[in-house]
Write a protein that holds these residues in place. Sequence first.
Motif, PDB file in Angstrom:
ATOM      1  N   ASN A  31      48.416  50.861  30.077  1.00 39.19           N
ATOM      2  CA  ASN A  31      47.282  51.731  30.391  1.00 39.19           C
ATOM      3  C   ASN A  31      47.517  52.534  31.666  1.00 39.19           C
ATOM      4  OD1 ASN A  31      44.656  52.812  30.157  1.00 39.19           O
ATOM      5  ND2 ASN A  31      43.833  51.201  31.447  1.00 39.19           N
ATOM      6  N   THR A  32      47.949  51.864  32.731  1.00 39.72           N
ATOM      7  CA  THR A  32      48.175  52.559  34.001  1.00 39.72           C
ATOM      8  C   THR A  32      49.654  52.618  34.370  1.00 39.72           C
ATOM      9  OG1 THR A  32      47.837  50.516  35.241  1.00 39.72           O
ATOM     10  CG2 THR A  32      45.903  51.926  34.905  1.00 39.72           C
ATOM     11  N   GLY A  33      50.491  51.930  33.640  1.00 38.75           N
ATOM     12  CA  GLY A  33      51.936  51.930  33.852  1.00 38.75           C
ATOM     13  C   GLY A  33      52.632  51.998  32.512  1.00 38.75           C
ATOM     14  N   SER A  34      53.899  51.666  32.520  1.00 42.32           N
ATOM     15  CA  SER A  34      54.674  51.753  31.283  1.00 42.32           C
ATOM     16  C   SER A  34      54.521  50.544  30.373  1.00 42.32           C
ATOM     17  CB  SER A  34      56.162  51.920  31.619  1.00 42.32           C
ATOM     18  OG  SER A  34      56.361  53.142  32.293  1.00 42.32           O
ATOM     19  N   TRP A  35      54.215  49.364  30.934  1.00 38.61           N
ATOM     20  CA  TRP A  35      54.254  48.123  30.173  1.00 38.61           C
ATOM     21  C   TRP A  35      52.881  47.508  30.057  1.00 38.61           C
ATOM     22  CZ3 TRP A  35      58.665  47.570  27.718  1.00 38.61           C
ATOM     23  CH2 TRP A  35      59.767  48.272  28.215  1.00 38.61           C
ATOM     24  N   ARG A  36      52.698  46.711  29.010  1.00 41.38           N
ATOM     25  CA  ARG A  36      51.435  46.000  28.797  1.00 41.38           C
ATOM     26  C   ARG A  36      51.752  44.607  28.266  1.00 41.38           C
ATOM     27  NH1 ARG A  36      49.707  49.587  23.604  1.00 41.38           N
ATOM     28  NH2 ARG A  36      51.216  48.730  22.128  1.00 41.38           N
ATOM     29  N   LEU A  37      50.816  43.707  28.465  1.00 45.01           N
ATOM     30  CA  LEU A  37      50.908  42.375  27.879  1.00 45.01           C
ATOM     31  C   LEU A  37      50.326  42.440  26.482  1.00 45.01           C
ATOM     32  CD1 LEU A  37      51.441  39.297  28.215  1.00 45.01           C
ATOM     33  CD2 LEU A  37      49.040  39.122  28.910  1.00 45.01           C
ATOM     34  N   THR A  38      51.027  41.871  25.534  1.00 45.66           N
ATOM     35  CA  THR A  38      50.550  41.836  24.155  1.00 45.66           C
ATOM     36  C   THR A  38      50.587  40.403  23.656  1.00 45.66           C
ATOM     37  OG1 THR A  38      51.305  44.078  23.692  1.00 45.66           O
ATOM     38  CG2 THR A  38      51.023  42.633  21.806  1.00 45.66           C
ATOM     39  N   HIS A  39      49.562  40.036  22.927  1.00 48.57           N
ATOM     40  CA  HIS A  39      49.542  38.771  22.189  1.00 48.57           C
ATOM     41  C   HIS A  39      49.484  39.136  20.720  1.00 48.57           C
ATOM     42  CE1 HIS A  39      47.703  36.164  25.637  1.00 48.57           C
ATOM     43  NE2 HIS A  39      48.947  36.542  25.884  1.00 48.57           N
ATOM     44  N   TRP A  40      50.494  38.755  19.979  1.00 51.59           N
ATOM     45  CA  TRP A  40      50.529  39.032  18.545  1.00 51.59           C
ATOM     46  C   TRP A  40      51.523  38.094  17.886  1.00 51.59           C
ATOM     47  CZ3 TRP A  40      54.205  40.316  14.935  1.00 51.59           C
ATOM     48  CH2 TRP A  40      53.714  40.683  13.674  1.00 51.59           C
ATOM     49  N   ASN A  41      51.214  37.713  16.662  1.00 53.01           N
ATOM     50  CA  ASN A  41      52.119  36.914  15.868  1.00 53.01           C
ATOM     51  C   ASN A  41      51.762  37.129  14.408  1.00 53.01           C
ATOM     52  OD1 ASN A  41      53.507  34.598  14.594  1.00 53.01           O
ATOM     53  ND2 ASN A  41      53.812  33.936  16.712  1.00 53.01           N
ATOM     54  N   ALA A  42      52.729  37.076  13.522  1.00 60.20           N
ATOM     55  CA  ALA A  42      52.464  37.246  12.092  1.00 60.20           C
ATOM     56  C   ALA A  42      51.647  36.080  11.537  1.00 60.20           C
ATOM     57  CB  ALA A  42      53.777  37.373  11.326  1.00 60.20           C
ATOM     58  N   ASP A  43      51.727  34.924  12.188  1.00 53.91           N
ATOM     59  CA  ASP A  43      50.976  33.743  11.778  1.00 53.91           C
ATOM     60  C   ASP A  43      49.790  33.538  12.720  1.00 53.91           C
ATOM     61  OD1 ASP A  43      52.835  33.105   9.705  1.00 53.91           O
ATOM     62  OD2 ASP A  43      54.173  32.251  11.238  1.00 53.91           O
ATOM     63  N   ALA A  44      48.874  32.677  12.324  1.00 55.25           N
ATOM     64  CA  ALA A  44      47.738  32.344  13.191  1.00 55.25           C
ATOM     65  C   ALA A  44      48.266  31.806  14.522  1.00 55.25           C
ATOM     66  CB  ALA A  44      46.850  31.309  12.522  1.00 55.25           C
ATOM     67  N   TYR A  45      47.615  32.157  15.604  1.00 52.68           N
ATOM     68  CA  TYR A  45      48.077  31.718  16.917  1.00 52.68           C
ATOM     69  C   TYR A  45      46.912  31.590  17.887  1.00 52.68           C
ATOM     70  CZ  TYR A  45      47.488  36.526  18.518  1.00 52.68           C
ATOM     71  OH  TYR A  45      46.962  37.744  18.835  1.00 52.68           O
ATOM     72  N   SER A  46      47.169  30.868  18.943  1.00 50.97           N
ATOM     73  CA  SER A  46      46.248  30.743  20.065  1.00 50.97           C
ATOM     74  C   SER A  46      47.106  30.704  21.312  1.00 50.97           C
ATOM     75  CB  SER A  46      45.416  29.468  19.945  1.00 50.97           C
ATOM     76  OG  SER A  46      44.599  29.309  21.085  1.00 50.97           O
ATOM     77  N   VAL A  47      46.924  31.652  22.201  1.00 47.62           N
ATOM     78  CA  VAL A  47      47.754  31.722  23.405  1.00 47.62           C
ATOM     79  C   VAL A  47      46.904  32.150  24.595  1.00 47.62           C
ATOM     80  CG1 VAL A  47      48.517  34.109  23.025  1.00 47.62           C
ATOM     81  CG2 VAL A  47      49.969  32.556  24.339  1.00 47.62           C
ATOM     82  N   MET A  48      47.237  31.618  25.757  1.00 48.45           N
ATOM     83  CA  MET A  48      46.561  31.980  27.005  1.00 48.45           C
ATOM     84  C   MET A  48      47.647  32.318  28.016  1.00 48.45           C
ATOM     85  SD  MET A  48      43.949  29.824  29.430  1.00 48.45           S
ATOM     86  CE  MET A  48      45.092  28.542  29.889  1.00 48.45           C
ATOM     87  N   THR A  49      47.463  33.401  28.726  1.00 45.92           N
ATOM     88  CA  THR A  49      48.379  33.811  29.784  1.00 45.92           C
ATOM     89  C   THR A  49      47.592  33.801  31.082  1.00 45.92           C
ATOM     90  OG1 THR A  49      49.548  35.218  28.216  1.00 45.92           O
ATOM     91  CG2 THR A  49      49.935  35.632  30.552  1.00 45.92           C
ATOM     92  N   GLN A  50      48.118  33.140  32.097  1.00 49.14           N
ATOM     93  CA  GLN A  50      47.346  33.016  33.329  1.00 49.14           C
ATOM     94  C   GLN A  50      48.216  33.127  34.568  1.00 49.14           C
ATOM     95  OE1 GLN A  50      45.577  29.088  33.024  1.00 49.14           O
ATOM     96  NE2 GLN A  50      47.126  28.241  34.374  1.00 49.14           N
ATOM     97  N   GLN A  51      47.534  33.339  35.674  1.00 47.82           N
ATOM     98  CA  GLN A  51      48.166  33.385  36.982  1.00 47.82           C
ATOM     99  C   GLN A  51      47.223  32.728  37.973  1.00 47.82           C
ATOM    100  OE1 GLN A  51      49.459  36.747  40.136  1.00 47.82           O
ATOM    101  NE2 GLN A  51      50.058  37.125  38.035  1.00 47.82           N
ATOM    102  N   THR A  52      47.764  31.953  38.889  1.00 46.37           N
ATOM    103  CA  THR A  52      46.964  31.279  39.908  1.00 46.37           C
ATOM    104  C   THR A  52      47.177  31.973  41.246  1.00 46.37           C
ATOM    105  OG1 THR A  52      47.174  29.157  38.762  1.00 46.37           O
ATOM    106  CG2 THR A  52      46.550  29.081  41.083  1.00 46.37           C
ATOM    107  N   VAL A  53      46.082  32.237  41.940  1.00 49.10           N
ATOM    108  CA  VAL A  53      46.125  32.836  43.277  1.00 49.10           C
ATOM    109  C   VAL A  53      45.619  31.782  44.251  1.00 49.10           C
ATOM    110  CG1 VAL A  53      45.249  34.683  44.751  1.00 49.10           C
ATOM    111  CG2 VAL A  53      45.716  35.129  42.337  1.00 49.10           C
ATOM    112  N   ARG A  54      46.401  31.480  45.263  1.00 50.14           N
ATOM    113  CA  ARG A  54      46.033  30.457  46.246  1.00 50.14           C
ATOM    114  C   ARG A  54      45.816  31.069  47.626  1.00 50.14           C
ATOM    115  NH1 ARG A  54      47.458  26.705  42.862  1.00 50.14           N
ATOM    116  NH2 ARG A  54      49.290  25.623  42.398  1.00 50.14           N
TER     117      ARG A  54
END
Length: 127
Positions: free
Chosen positions: A65-88
């Motif tokens: 959206n604002t740069g060249s790359w984006r995070l995508t979640h996709w799979n041909a089969d059913a899936y459940s995925v979470m992507t996270q980052q921790t800030v301390r």
Amino acid sequence: MSKTKLVGSSVVSLILLCVTGHARAQAAPVLANAGFEQDGTGVASPAGWTSFGTVGADFTEFGGNTGSWRLTHWNADAYSVMTQQTVRGLSSGWYTLRGGVKRSPGQNESYLELRCDRQSVRVHHAG
């Protein structure tokens, strides 16, 4: 189950570890690889982020959206995925989290989640 493509994320979670006490003057926290640009190419595990669940459904690709790359979640089969980052190391105070989610129609759930200690708030895609 039909094939659907989710651009953005199924779940992107930012965990803020809260502190109590007096607020100190401090620069705003910076997310590692916030725009998914750091790797410079499409990767299965973007730098600075951790994935859980169907990790094969988590990757970066061209078309951000604002740069060249984006995070995508996709799979041909059913899936459940979470992507996270921790800030301390955050001082007490107010912080703003901005992000975007774009998803395809169908039976899927997508949201951004902010967790602070044991509390969490989810903002669901309203599409």
